[in-house]
Enzyme design. Structure first.
Site, PDB file in Angstrom:
ATOM      1  N   LYS A  78     -27.779   1.744 -15.085  1.00  0.00           N
ATOM      2  CA  LYS A  78     -27.979   0.853 -13.940  1.00  0.00           C
ATOM      3  C   LYS A  78     -29.441   0.784 -13.495  1.00  0.00           C
ATOM      4  CE  LYS A  78     -23.457   0.301 -11.939  1.00  0.00           C
ATOM      5  NZ  LYS A  78     -22.566   1.121 -12.796  1.00  0.00           N
ATOM      6  N   GLU A 108     -24.677  -4.979  -3.063  1.00  0.00           N
ATOM      7  CA  GLU A 108     -23.270  -4.625  -2.883  1.00  0.00           C
ATOM      8  C   GLU A 108     -23.015  -3.346  -3.673  1.00  0.00           C
ATOM      9  OE1 GLU A 108     -24.394  -6.379  -5.306  1.00  0.00           O
ATOM     10  OE2 GLU A 108     -23.310  -5.564  -7.035  1.00  0.00           O
ATOM     11  N   SER A 136     -23.070   4.936 -21.532  1.00  0.00           N
ATOM     12  CA  SER A 136     -23.682   4.234 -20.401  1.00  0.00           C
ATOM     13  C   SER A 136     -24.085   5.167 -19.267  1.00  0.00           C
ATOM     14  CB  SER A 136     -22.741   3.149 -19.872  1.00  0.00           C
ATOM     15  OG  SER A 136     -21.480   3.700 -19.552  1.00  0.00           O
TER      16      SER A 136
HETATM   17  C1  PLP Z   1     -21.358   0.741 -13.389  1.00  0.00           C
HETATM   18  C2  PLP Z   1     -21.117   1.419 -14.666  1.00  0.00           C
HETATM   19  C3  PLP Z   1     -20.458   0.793 -15.758  1.00  0.00           C
HETATM   20  C4  PLP Z   1     -19.894  -0.582 -15.677  1.00  0.00           C
HETATM   21  O1  PLP Z   1     -20.768  -1.611 -15.404  1.00  0.00           O
HETATM   22  P1  PLP Z   1     -21.218  -2.669 -16.508  1.00  0.00           P
HETATM   23  O2  PLP Z   1     -21.914  -3.707 -15.721  1.00  0.00           O
HETATM   24  O3  PLP Z   1     -19.969  -3.195 -17.188  1.00  0.00           O
HETATM   25  O4  PLP Z   1     -22.086  -1.956 -17.463  1.00  0.00           O
HETATM   26  C5  PLP Z   1     -20.327   1.486 -16.947  1.00  0.00           C
HETATM   27  N1  PLP Z   1     -20.764   2.755 -17.063  1.00  0.00           N
HETATM   28  C6  PLP Z   1     -21.375   3.405 -16.057  1.00  0.00           C
HETATM   29  C7  PLP Z   1     -21.843   4.800 -16.272  1.00  0.00           C
HETATM   30  C8  PLP Z   1     -21.570   2.763 -14.831  1.00  0.00           C
HETATM   31  O5  PLP Z   1     -22.185   3.419 -13.829  1.00  0.00           O
END
Ligand code: PLP
Length: 386
Positions: A89, A111, A370
Site C-alpha cells: 500500500k 477512506e 502483498s
Molecule cells: C489492502 C491489502 C490487499 C488488498 O488490496 P488490493 O487493492 O486488492 O491489493 C492485499 N494485501 C494486503 C497485505 C493488503 O493490505
C-alpha cells in the site's frame, strides 16, 4: 494485446459516474497526474522515497523449500511484505501524496476499511507534514480499535462514519463529499485500483513498480519470463501492479485469487458501484451485497475496472479459494520459508500450492506476497483454537 484506455474505460468497465461538481475535481486530478507522471523531477523524487523510505527494490526470493515440497514449478516470492509499513500500500500512497504536494494541497483525506490504507496514508502524511483526515465506518472503528490508535499516533484525525451500515462504502461516500466541499486545499488519497477515473489508472501506475522490478529480477535469475504471476485480489491494486509489465507478454499467465466469500469477479455481474462500472456482487435490488472475508483487505463487493476487463477478455484468469485453504497456506509458508504472509497474500499462496505440482520443473511462478502477517497472527490463533 494492448489495452484501450479511453477516458478511463477498460472495455465497458471504468468511467466516472459522479455528480458534476466532483467530475471537475477529478478531471483536474487527472490532468495534473498526466503532467507529473512524465516529469523528471517528480519521477526522481518518487524513486528517492521508494528507495530511501520504503526500502525498494523488494527482493524476489526463491522459495526453495516450498518448491521442493510442491514438487513442480519453481516458486519465487515478490516480497512486498518487506516494505516499510509491511505491505504494497505504501507504493501508492507515496505516489499520490507527492502528486498532492505538487498540486498545492495542504490537507489529505482517505477512506479506510480495516485500517491498513488509513495507516499507510497517515504514515506518509506524518513524513510530509500534511494534515490528515481518515474516514472510517463506525463499525470498523470498533473492530479495529488498534489501527485507529495507530493512525492517531501518526498524527491523523479519524472520523467515525455513522451513516448507512457504518462500513467502508459509507466512509468512501463521506470522503467524496469532503473532497467536493474542500477541493481547493484537499486531496483525496484513494487506496485501491477502484473508484472513478483517474484513480484506477493512477493507482496502477504507482503499483506497477512491483512488476517492473520482478520482470528485471526474474530475467536475471532465470533468463526467461515467468510461466505465471499470482496475486490476491481485493480492489485489485497489488494484483494489477504485479501484472502490468506482463499484460503485453501473452506467454505469461496472469492469475488473480479471490476469497470464495467475496469473489466479485468469479460470481459478480457488471454494475455501477461508487462512481465506476465493474464486476460486483449485487442483490436483486441493485445494492452491493455484504461480503465477509477472513482477510479484511479483500472484503469489498466490487473490483477494479481493469480486472473486470482482463477477466472478460480472458487475458487474466481469476480463481477463488476457501477460508480453509487460506489458513493452510498461511501456515505452510510460515513453516517452510520462515515468512508469515498476510491473510490476503495467503490467498495467492493457497493457489500456488495447487498450481505448482501440476507444472513441470522448468516452469517459474511468481507469487506476490502483498503484505506481512504479523497483523493477522492473533486472528489466526483464535481461528485455529476454536
Ligand atoms: C489492502 C491489502 C490487499 C488488498 O488490496 P488490493 O487493492 O486488492 O491489493 C492485499 N494485501 C494486503 C497485505 C493488503 O493490505
Amino acid at each position: 494485446m494492448s489495452i484501450a484506455v479511453e477516458k478511463g474505460y477498460y472495455g465497458e468497465f471504468g468511467g466516472s459516474f459522479v455528480p458534476e461538481a466532483l467530475k471537475e475535481v477529478l478531471e483536474n486530478i487527472d490532468a495534473q497526474f498526466q503532467k507529473y507522471k512524465e516529469d523528471e523531477e517528480f519521477k526522481n523524487e518518487l524513486s528517492y522515497y521508494l528507495n530511501e523510505y520504503v526500502g525498494r527494490p523488494s527482493p524476489l526470493t526463491y522459495a526453495e523449500q516450498l518448491t521442493k515440497k510442491c514438487g513442480g514449478a519453481k516458486i519465487y516470492l515478490k516480497r512486498e511484505d518487506l516494505n516499510h509499513t509491511g505491505s504494497h500500500k505504501i507504493n501508492n500512497v507515496l505516489g499520490q501524496i507527492l502528486l498532492a504536494k505538487r498540486m498545492g494541497a495542504k490537507r489529505i483525506i482517505a477512506e479506510t476499511g480495516a485500517g491498513q490504507h488509513g495507516v499507510a496514508t497517515a504514515t506518509v502524511c506524518a513524513m510530509f507534514g500534511m494534515e490528515c483526515v481518515i474516514y472510517m465506518g463506525e463499525e470498523d472503528t470498533k473492530r479495529q480499535a488498534l489501527n485507529v490508535f495507530r493512525m492517531e499516533l501518526l498524527g491523523a484525525k479519524v472520523i467515525a462514519v455513522k451513516k448507512g451500515q457504518g462500513r467502508l462504502k459509507d466512509a468512501v461516500d463521506e470522503a467524496l463529499k469532503d473532497l467536493v466541499k474542500n477541493a481547493d486545499n484537499t486531496f483525496y488519497l484513494l487506496g485501491s485500483a477502484v473508484g472513478p477515473h483517474p484513480y484506477p489508472s493512477m493507482v496502477k501506475h504507482f503499483q506497477s513498480i512491483i512488476s517492473k522490478e520482478s520482470k528485471q529480477q526474474v530475467m536475471e535469475k532465470e533468463q526467461k519470463l515467468p510461466t505465471a504471476v499470482i496475486a490476491c485480489v481485493g480492489g485489485g491494486s497489488n494484483a494489477i501492479g504485479s501484472f502490468s509489465e506482463y499484460i503485453n507478454e501473452p506467454g505469461v499467465r496472469l492469475i488473480g485469487v479471490e476469497p470464495k466469500e467475496a469473489a466479485s469477479i468469479t460470481y459478480g455481474k457488471p454494475a455501477v458501484l461508487q462512481g465506476f462500472k465493474c464486476l460486483a456482487l449485487m442483490d436483486e435490488n441493485g445494492e452491493a451485497m455484504p461480503t465477509y472475508s477472513i482477510a479484511a483487505g479483500l472484503d469489498y463487493p466490487g473490483v477494479g475496472p481493469e480486472h473486470s476487463y482482463l477477466h472478460t477478455t480472458g487475458r487474466a484468469e481469476y480463481v477463488a479459494v476457501s477460508k480453509e485453504e487460506v489458513l493452510e497456506a498461511f501456515q505452510v509458508l510460515s513453516k517452510t520459508e520462515g515468512i508469515i504472509p498476510a491473510l490476503e497474500s495467503s490467498h495467492a499462496v493457497a493457489y500456488a500450492l495447487q498450481l505448482a505440482p501440476t507444472l513441470s520443473k522448468e516452469a517459474v511462478l511468481i507469487v506476490n506476497i502483498s503484505g506481512r502477517g504479523d497483523k493477522d497472527v492473533e486472528q489466526v490463533f483464535h481461528m485455529l483454537n476454536n
